[in-house]
Design a protein around this motif. Structure first.
Motif, PDB file in Angstrom:
ATOM      1  N   ARG A   3       0.810  -1.215   0.000  1.00 21.18           N
ATOM      2  CA  ARG A   3       0.000   0.000   0.000  1.00 21.18           C
ATOM      3  C   ARG A   3       0.848   1.271   0.000  1.00 21.18           C
ATOM      4  O   ARG A   3       0.436   2.271  -0.566  1.00 21.18           O
ATOM      5  N   GLU A   4       2.013   1.232   0.627  1.00 22.01           N
ATOM      6  CA  GLU A   4       2.853   2.428   0.640  1.00 22.01           C
ATOM      7  C   GLU A   4       3.354   2.776  -0.758  1.00 22.01           C
ATOM      8  O   GLU A   4       3.527   3.928  -1.092  1.00 22.01           O
ATOM      9  N   LYS A   5       3.595   1.765  -1.576  1.00 24.25           N
ATOM     10  CA  LYS A   5       4.046   2.004  -2.951  1.00 24.25           C
ATOM     11  C   LYS A   5       2.893   2.439  -3.843  1.00 24.25           C
ATOM     12  O   LYS A   5       3.065   3.249  -4.738  1.00 24.25           O
ATOM     13  N   LYS A   6       1.709   1.859  -3.611  1.00 24.61           N
ATOM     14  CA  LYS A   6       0.581   2.104  -4.503  1.00 24.61           C
ATOM     15  C   LYS A   6      -0.355   3.211  -4.016  1.00 24.61           C
ATOM     16  O   LYS A   6      -1.126   3.733  -4.804  1.00 24.61           O
ATOM     17  N   ASP A   7      -0.340   3.529  -2.739  1.00 25.90           N
ATOM     18  CA  ASP A   7      -1.238   4.521  -2.158  1.00 25.90           C
ATOM     19  C   ASP A   7      -2.711   4.160  -2.272  1.00 25.90           C
ATOM     20  O   ASP A   7      -3.571   5.027  -2.322  1.00 25.90           O
ATOM     21  N   PHE A   8      -3.034   2.882  -2.358  1.00 26.88           N
ATOM     22  CA  PHE A   8      -4.428   2.451  -2.372  1.00 26.88           C
ATOM     23  C   PHE A   8      -4.530   1.011  -1.908  1.00 26.88           C
ATOM     24  O   PHE A   8      -3.552   0.283  -1.903  1.00 26.88           O
ATOM     25  N   ALA A  50     -13.805  -5.515  -2.357  1.00 26.65           N
ATOM     26  CA  ALA A  50     -15.040  -5.816  -3.080  1.00 26.65           C
ATOM     27  C   ALA A  50     -16.200  -5.381  -2.195  1.00 26.65           C
ATOM     28  O   ALA A  50     -16.193  -5.618  -0.984  1.00 26.65           O
ATOM     29  N   ASP A  51     -17.188  -4.716  -2.793  1.00 29.27           N
ATOM     30  CA  ASP A  51     -18.392  -4.369  -2.041  1.00 29.27           C
ATOM     31  C   ASP A  51     -19.216  -5.635  -1.810  1.00 29.27           C
ATOM     32  O   ASP A  51     -18.839  -6.714  -2.301  1.00 29.27           O
ATOM     33  N   PRO A  52     -20.315  -5.577  -1.082  1.00 23.90           N
ATOM     34  CA  PRO A  52     -21.086  -6.793  -0.803  1.00 23.90           C
ATOM     35  C   PRO A  52     -21.607  -7.525  -2.048  1.00 23.90           C
ATOM     36  O   PRO A  52     -21.866  -8.726  -1.989  1.00 23.90           O
ATOM     37  N   ALA A  53     -21.725  -6.833  -3.181  1.00 21.59           N
ATOM     38  CA  ALA A  53     -22.151  -7.481  -4.429  1.00 21.59           C
ATOM     39  C   ALA A  53     -20.957  -7.929  -5.265  1.00 21.59           C
ATOM     40  O   ALA A  53     -21.126  -8.502  -6.330  1.00 21.59           O
ATOM     41  N   GLY A  54     -19.732  -7.651  -4.796  1.00 21.27           N
ATOM     42  CA  GLY A  54     -18.532  -8.111  -5.477  1.00 21.27           C
ATOM     43  C   GLY A  54     -17.854  -7.103  -6.382  1.00 21.27           C
ATOM     44  O   GLY A  54     -16.842  -7.419  -7.003  1.00 21.27           O
ATOM     45  N   HIS A  55     -18.358  -5.861  -6.477  1.00 26.35           N
ATOM     46  CA  HIS A  55     -17.728  -4.842  -7.318  1.00 26.35           C
ATOM     47  C   HIS A  55     -16.457  -4.327  -6.650  1.00 26.35           C
ATOM     48  O   HIS A  55     -16.487  -3.969  -5.471  1.00 26.35           O
ATOM     49  N   PRO A  56     -15.347  -4.238  -7.397  1.00 25.43           N
ATOM     50  CA  PRO A  56     -14.119  -3.711  -6.813  1.00 25.43           C
ATOM     51  C   PRO A  56     -14.200  -2.201  -6.569  1.00 25.43           C
ATOM     52  O   PRO A  56     -14.813  -1.471  -7.349  1.00 25.43           O
ATOM     53  N   PHE A  57     -13.590  -1.769  -5.477  1.00 24.41           N
ATOM     54  CA  PHE A  57     -13.406  -0.342  -5.224  1.00 24.41           C
ATOM     55  C   PHE A  57     -12.109  -0.167  -4.451  1.00 24.41           C
ATOM     56  O   PHE A  57     -11.604  -1.109  -3.846  1.00 24.41           O
ATOM     57  N   CYS A  58     -11.559   1.034  -4.511  1.00 27.76           N
ATOM     58  CA  CYS A  58     -10.291   1.318  -3.837  1.00 27.76           C
ATOM     59  C   CYS A  58     -10.463   2.417  -2.806  1.00 27.76           C
ATOM     60  O   CYS A  58     -11.164   3.409  -3.058  1.00 27.76           O
ATOM     61  N   LEU A  59      -9.821   2.233  -1.673  1.00 35.22           N
ATOM     62  CA  LEU A  59      -9.630   3.328  -0.721  1.00 35.22           C
ATOM     63  C   LEU A  59      -8.253   3.886  -1.024  1.00 35.22           C
ATOM     64  O   LEU A  59      -7.246   3.178  -0.903  1.00 35.22           O
ATOM     65  N   CYS A  60      -8.233   5.134  -1.433  1.00 32.06           N
ATOM     66  CA  CYS A  60      -6.987   5.766  -1.890  1.00 32.06           C
ATOM     67  C   CYS A  60      -6.502   6.799  -0.891  1.00 32.06           C
ATOM     68  O   CYS A  60      -7.292   7.542  -0.310  1.00 32.06           O
ATOM     69  N   ARG A  61      -5.186   6.818  -0.720  1.00 31.66           N
ATOM     70  CA  ARG A  61      -4.554   7.849   0.098  1.00 31.66           C
ATOM     71  C   ARG A  61      -4.182   8.990  -0.838  1.00 31.66           C
ATOM     72  O   ARG A  61      -3.393   8.817  -1.756  1.00 31.66           O
ATOM     73  N   ILE A  62      -4.808  10.125  -0.631  1.00 27.17           N
ATOM     74  CA  ILE A  62      -4.598  11.279  -1.492  1.00 27.17           C
ATOM     75  C   ILE A  62      -3.936  12.368  -0.656  1.00 27.17           C
ATOM     76  O   ILE A  62      -4.493  12.808   0.358  1.00 27.17           O
ATOM     77  N   GLU A  63      -2.767  12.791  -1.086  1.00 27.29           N
ATOM     78  CA  GLU A  63      -2.082  13.874  -0.385  1.00 27.29           C
ATOM     79  C   GLU A  63      -2.696  15.191  -0.825  1.00 27.29           C
ATOM     80  O   GLU A  63      -2.736  15.500  -2.005  1.00 27.29           O
ATOM     81  N   HIS A  64      -3.210  15.933   0.144  1.00 28.60           N
ATOM     82  CA  HIS A  64      -3.821  17.219  -0.145  1.00 28.60           C
ATOM     83  C   HIS A  64      -2.773  18.302   0.051  1.00 28.60           C
ATOM     84  O   HIS A  64      -2.081  18.328   1.046  1.00 28.60           O
ATOM     85  N   GLY A  65      -2.665  19.159  -0.917  1.00 26.52           N
ATOM     86  CA  GLY A  65      -1.630  20.161  -0.790  1.00 26.52           C
ATOM     87  C   GLY A  65      -2.079  21.455  -1.128  1.00 26.52           C
ATOM     88  O   GLY A  65      -2.320  22.460  -1.146  1.00 26.52           O
TER      89      GLY A  65
END
Length: 129
Positions: free
Chosen positions: A105-110, A114-129
């Motif tokens: 995760r440190e390399k990819k930032d995400f 899978a949601d309960p129906a199986g759809h992929p989603f990402c939690l992303c670390r976004i640096e705000h500047g």
């Protein structure tokens, strides 16, 4: 000049109400139009998501090298620190998501779920500047 304007992003699923409630907990927002086959979620400062009943729904497979599995995924800005991502991680798991990829995760930032129906989603670390 654009030919069209993006209206709503629709996810096929076996239970539109349940998936709308999952994403309402993840993203906030208000469940609006709702019937047995179609539910809409208005997300604050975001795109409207809709959930459509699909008989025989088969969740996408992630990852698939032959490109016959995943067709789309959603990326969510879950904060700028790993502490925020970790808190979001615990909450989405409690809501019924399952991890698909938590490696590097440190390399990819995400991180991928899978949601309960199986759809992929990402939690992303976004640096705000």
């Amino acid at each position: 000049m654009a030919l069209a304007k993006l209206g709503v992003v629709v996810l096929d699923c076996p239970d539109p109400g349940a998936l709308a409630r999952f994403y309402a907990e993840v993203l906030g927002g208000t469940v609006g139009r709702e019937d047995d086959d179609w539910v809409e979620l208005s997300v604050p400062e975001g795109q409207t998501l809709a959930f459509q009943r699909a008989a025989g729904h088969t969740p996408p497979q992630w990852p698939r090298a032959d490109h016959n599995g995943q067709q789309l995924h959603l990326d969510f800005d879950a904060g700028s620190t790993w502490a925020e991502i970790d808190a979001a991680h615990e909450k989405v798991l409690a809501l019924g998501a399952r991890p698909l990829d938590l490696e590097d995760r440190e390399k990819k930032d995400f991180q991928v779920y899978a949601d309960p129906a199986g759809h992929p989603f990402c939690l992303c670390r976004i640096e705000h500047g």
